[in-house]
Design an enzyme around this catalytic site. Structure first.
Site, short mmCIF file in Angstrom:
data_model
loop_
_atom_site.label_atom_id
_atom_site.label_comp_id
_atom_site.label_asym_id
_atom_site.label_seq_id
_atom_site.Cartn_x
_atom_site.Cartn_y
_atom_site.Cartn_z
N CYS A 60 0.81 -1.22 0.00
CA CYS A 60 0.00 0.00 0.00
C CYS A 60 0.85 1.27 0.00
O CYS A 60 0.61 2.19 -0.78
CB CYS A 60 -0.97 -0.01 1.18
SG CYS A 60 -0.19 -0.04 2.82
N HIS B 265 -2.14 0.78 7.21
CA HIS B 265 -2.60 0.76 5.82
C HIS B 265 -2.86 2.18 5.33
O HIS B 265 -3.22 3.07 6.10
CB HIS B 265 -3.88 -0.07 5.70
CG HIS B 265 -4.33 -0.30 4.29
ND1 HIS B 265 -3.57 -0.96 3.36
CD2 HIS B 265 -5.47 0.08 3.64
CE1 HIS B 265 -4.22 -1.00 2.20
NE2 HIS B 265 -5.37 -0.38 2.35
N HIS C 127 -5.91 1.21 -3.79
CA HIS C 127 -4.96 0.74 -2.78
C HIS C 127 -4.49 -0.67 -3.10
O HIS C 127 -5.23 -1.48 -3.65
CB HIS C 127 -5.55 0.81 -1.37
CG HIS C 127 -6.78 -0.01 -1.13
ND1 HIS C 127 -7.09 -0.52 0.11
CD2 HIS C 127 -7.79 -0.42 -1.95
CE1 HIS C 127 -8.23 -1.20 0.05
NE2 HIS C 127 -8.67 -1.15 -1.19
#
Length: 283
Positions: A192, A237, A249
């Site tokens: 990510c 994240h 993502h």
């Protein structure tokens, strides 16, 4: 004092440290390091000189690094691009290079010569730096000839003084369906925060590597103010807002770079990781 320094971004150990840290850490010896470049398409960077350890990040072909130690076939290095510190096999390094171009598409093949029908030598990711020493054309296709050997499609490259374009979100979207890889930072596999950093780098924005570092990047905004290019964070994240409702993502759910609505992601992620921890704009 060493406990206040992030080992990911500072080269220090009890026996050896970067001389730039001499007033901040205690070590038996301080060194300035020697310049080098990454000589392989993709170098896995580990926190220890041990292939069994998970990777922290990856350095791309042609990236400049500084070597602090060579020992037992390993090198302890720091990237000039983002300051990341780690270990990689010494054989994956070469003398400093003088890149003229970098790869501007997610992936591109390097051929033995200017002929796309031949078996490629290897492939390079977006962000790789190459040194062009000549040009050739075969059946109307233009190639760059590389100092490191081989030829690459010229239209897949831009001068290092240029960027793909200014919209980093559009660059990130080029990686849709790229496999998710923990520690990945390339068109062959990406995580990510690697997606955020690589896309921004190709748009001329210098961003830190990991999501906890990126959570302090730019400035904080409220959820109702999010727009294209803003970042949304959960614990561990990060995602890129494509517009006010949709995000991109690299994620462990689809194990790819995917497009998802923010509301769907909040509902799906919430039961395990909780609500978003923040929203930030890099602009």
């Amino acid at each position: 004092m060493t406990d206040i320094l992030d080992r990911r971004l500072n080269a220090f150990r009890p026996d050896l440290a970067d001389e730039r840290l001499a007033e901040r850490v205690q070590a038996e010896r301080y060194v300035g390091g020697e310049p080098a470049s990454i000589a392989v398409p993709l170098a896995n960077i580990r926190p220890e000189a041990d292939r069994a350890r998970n990777i922290d990040t990856q350095f791309l072909f042609g990236e400049p690094v500084r070597i602090f130690e060579r020992r037992d076939g390993w090198a302890w290095v720091q990237a000039e691009e983002d300051g990341y510190v780690g270990y990689l096999p010494e054989a994956e390094l070469t003398a400093p290079t003088a890149p003229t171009h970098w790869i501007s598409v997610p992936r591109s093949f390097v051929y033995p010569d200017a002929e796309l029908r031949k078996v490629p030598l290897h492939a390079l990711s977006m962000g790789s730096r190459i040194e062009v020493v000549g040009e050739a054309e075969t059946r109307g296709t233009r190639y760059f000839l590389l100092k490191s050997g081989g030829a690459i499609i010229a239209r897949h490259c831009v001068p290092v003084s240029d960027y793909v374009h200014s919209d980093y979100v559009a660059i990130a979207a080029e990686f849709l369906n790229t496999p998710y890889l923990w520690g990945g930072r390339s068109g062959f596999g990406i995580d990510c925060s690697g997606l955020v950093q690589l896309a921004m780098m190709m748009a001329g924005i210098k961003a830190p590597r990991d999501s906890d570092m990126q959570a302090a990047f730019g400035r904080e905004i409220e959820r109702h103010d999010v727009k294209r290019g803003d970042l949304v964070f959960w614990k561990g994240h990060v995602a890129i807002m494509e517009d006010r409702e949709t995000m991109l993502h690299a994620n462990g759910n689809t194990m790819t770079v995917a497009r998802e609505t923010l509301e769907a992601a909040i509902e799906r992620i919430g039961w395990l990781y909780g609500q978003p921890t923040g929203f930030r704009t890099p602009y």
